[in-house]
Design an enzyme around this catalytic site. Structure first.
Site, PDB file in Angstrom:
ATOM      1  N   CYS A  16       0.819  -1.221   0.000  1.00  0.00           N
ATOM      2  CA  CYS A  16       0.000   0.000   0.000  1.00  0.00           C
ATOM      3  C   CYS A  16       0.845   1.260   0.000  1.00  0.00           C
ATOM      4  O   CYS A  16       0.321   2.360  -0.198  1.00  0.00           O
ATOM      5  CB  CYS A  16      -0.933  -0.003   1.210  1.00  0.00           C
ATOM      6  SG  CYS A  16      -2.285  -1.186   1.056  1.00  0.00           S
ATOM      7  N   ARG A  48     -14.319   9.099   0.688  1.00  0.00           N
ATOM      8  CA  ARG A  48     -13.128   8.237   0.601  1.00  0.00           C
ATOM      9  C   ARG A  48     -13.288   6.988   1.469  1.00  0.00           C
ATOM     10  O   ARG A  48     -12.351   6.557   2.144  1.00  0.00           O
ATOM     11  CB  ARG A  48     -11.861   8.991   1.013  1.00  0.00           C
ATOM     12  CG  ARG A  48     -11.645  10.298   0.274  1.00  0.00           C
ATOM     13  CD  ARG A  48     -11.242  10.049  -1.176  1.00  0.00           C
ATOM     14  NE  ARG A  48     -10.848  11.303  -1.810  1.00  0.00           N
ATOM     15  CZ  ARG A  48     -11.659  12.077  -2.530  1.00  0.00           C
ATOM     16  NH1 ARG A  48     -12.916  11.726  -2.683  1.00  0.00           N
ATOM     17  NH2 ARG A  48     -11.228  13.179  -3.096  1.00  0.00           N
TER      18      ARG A  48
END
EC number: 2.7.9.3
Length: 347
Positions: A16, A48
């Site tokens: 990530c 988000r």
């Protein structure tokens, strides 16, 4: 499983940590184009959140998400497991149950043998099996760097959807996995990871966030998200901004992987840490260098971040204990005040 190939040598990013920075992502997603609005879309990308949720009637919502990245470890099987576990986590973070996944594979066929890609897929399939779902198909392309992940479908009772934008004032904050994955994996790449710490980050990344399904039943959990590439402060700032609250974080209470502070002191800090701070550092109060480097550390397949009302704390701790996790409050939420930062960090 050992391998002669070091997958991390074939990618410029890791896990990530290779996500596009929040600041750049904001520019990409901003559009003047009129949006198509669907009243059945309960959760989109406005806040988000971890996944999209679509109401299909009868009180049921379909959860849809995708996540993929470049290798964070060298072993192909472990890479597949970690990437799949990370993708499935988004379903759990919404309070849902995963039901199916399809694979996303990019592979440099002129550099890496197809047999290695097969091991990656096998690792992904193993994680799916542990989650109780089938890897039902996928899509592959010839790419300059190895990439793997999943698109995952889940289901959820729409009354039990957990979002990152519904946190309430007075909620206590909890984190279900320790921080420092980016630090330890960087230490391993630098050859500085001590023998007794080998495998700890992999074990943490491969642990499914299944307890999110149980947390869905707790009304006193007012917000939930998983902590991944934007680090704890990044994902907490999204909760604060979306919910209209501000947070106080107690650094000493934040769970940490072993000796993570000493590895930071040795310079084992991934590049994503700085990008994260550049994107949302203006939302955070004063911090020490150690606090900044750990709280902005990009996590891969990190834990669930919960905002819990005081009356639900005992139930949440009991659920976590059933999954072998002891929880301690790491902070609390208060009313957002104009002109103040969203997050204060203390010792």
């Amino acid at each position: 499983m050992s391998t002669e190939v070091r997958l991390t040598q074939y990618s410029h990013g890791a896990g990530c940590g290779c996500k596009i920075s929040p600041k750049v992502l904001e520019t990409i997603l901003h559009s003047e184009q009129e949006k198509f609005l669907d009243p059945h879309l309960l959760v989109g990308n406005e806040t988000r959140d971890d996944a999209a949720v679509y109401d299909i009637g009868n009180g049921t919502g379909i959860i849809s998400t995708t996540d993929f990245f470049m290798p964070i470890v060298d072993d192909p099987f472990d890479f597949g497991r970690i990437a799949a576990t990370n993708a499935i986590s988004d379903i759990y973070a919404m309070g849902g149950k995963p039901i199916m996944a399809i694979a996303i594979l990019g592979w440099p066929i002129d550099k890496l043998a197809p047999e290695i890609a097969r091991k990656v897929i096998e690792g992904g399939r193993a994680a799916c099996k542990e989650a109780g779902i089938v890897l039902a198909g996928g899509h592959s392309i010839d790419a300059p760097e190895p990439i793997f992940g999943l698109a995952v479908t889940g289901i959820v009772n729409i009354d039990r959807v957990k979002q990152n934008s519904a946190a309430k004032v007075g909620s206590q904050l909890f984190l279900t996995k320790p921080l420092g994955i980016g630090v330890l994996t960087t230490a391993e790449k630098k050859g500085l990871l001590l023998p007794e710490h080998q495998g700890i980050a992999i074990e943490t990344m491969c642990r499914l966030n299944k307890l999110g399904m149980d947390f869905a039943e707790v009304a006193g959990i007012t917000a939930m998200t998983d902590v991944t590439g934007f680090g704890l402060l990044g994902h907490l700032s999204e909760i604060c901004a979306g919910s209209g609250v501000q947070a106080t974080l107690h650094f000493a209470k934040v769970p940490k992987l072993p000796e993570v502070e000493s590895y930071i002191a040795k310079g084992c800090v991934p590049g994503g840490t700085g990008r994260n701070f550049d994107s949302y550092g203006h939302l955070i109060g004063e911090m020490t260098e150690l606090q900044r480097k750990l709280l902005c550390d990009p996590q891969t397949s990190g834990g669930l971040l919960l905002a819990v009302l005081p009356e639900a704390m005992d139930e949440v701790k009991a659920i976590a204990r059933c999954h072998g996790i002891e929880l301690t409050a790491i902070g609390e939420l208060s009313e957002q005040q104009s002109g103040r930062v969203l997050i204060e960090v203390n010792e």
